[in-house]
Design a protein around this motif. Structure first.
Motif: not given
Length: 211
Positions: A125, A128, A138-141
């Protein structure tokens, strides 16, 4: 300070334009005008910025001191009641797990696994949040949800409120709630007589992974 959307960006020349009054007017902005020098404007086209109206050396209007709308430090030192509540909830959950370990209802390896997954999820988190502010990948959801589902949801909950990240998008929030419910349901099943054989298998697998 006014607000406008970054309409276009020319990486080679280092400038772009803000869109004013819809698409009818545009305002020149140079790369040096961004307050955060780590930002990559090309990746931020379409996002809103606060800016100060100024003039260049030729007397033409331009934008200065651009800041992403809603951008905040990744870690905030301001008091946050929701963060405290999230911390207390996570602590209560781990105390419950520890109690179950002491009662020999759960293996110690599973408690350690929850702690490790929560720390890893918190870090994801934070990464991100930093990437969002810098305009990086971004870090993938989906990855955030997967780590929450397999045991990192306490860390995700603490990260959301401490970092003030992923708290506005309702679809993501509902997805997160589903991961919490599914994880707790799976834990409840493992504690039932039917889940005892699976719990033993998980304990053996985790014991082989953990030092």
């Amino acid at each position: 300070m006014a607000k406008a959307k970054l309409a276009s960006w020319n990486r080679a020349k280092g400038f772009g334009f803000l869109s004013l009054n819809g698409e009818s007017k545009q305002l020149f902005v140079h790369i040096s005008s961004f307050a955060d020098k780590k930002l990559d404007p090309e990746k931020l086209v379409g996002l809103w910025f606060n800016y100060t109206l100024a003039k260049d050396k030729q007397g033409r209007p331009c934008a200065k001191q651009l800041r992403l709308v809603g951008s905040k430090p990744a870690f905030s030192t301001k008091p946050n009641g929701l963060a405290k509540r999230a911390g207390m909830t996570a602590l209560a959950f781990f105390v419950l797990l520890l109690s179950l370990v002491l009662l020999q209802k759960l293996p110690l390896a599973l408690l350690v696994f929850y702690v490790v997954m929560s720390v890893v999820t918190f870090v994801l988190y934070a990464l991100d949040k930093s990437a969002a502010q810098a305009g990086r990948w971004r870090v993938q959801e989906l990855k955030l949800h997967v780590f929450a589902l397999i045991g990192g949801w306490p860390g995700a909950m603490l990260a959301q409120q401490t970092l003030r990240h992923k708290t506005q998008k309702q679809s993501f929030r509902w997805g997160y709630y589903c991961t919490v419910l599914l994880n707790i349901a799976a834990l409840a099943y493992l504690l039932s007589p039917n889940g005892e054989p699976m719990l033993l298998d998980i304990n053996q697998a985790l014991s082989s992974l953990l030092p």
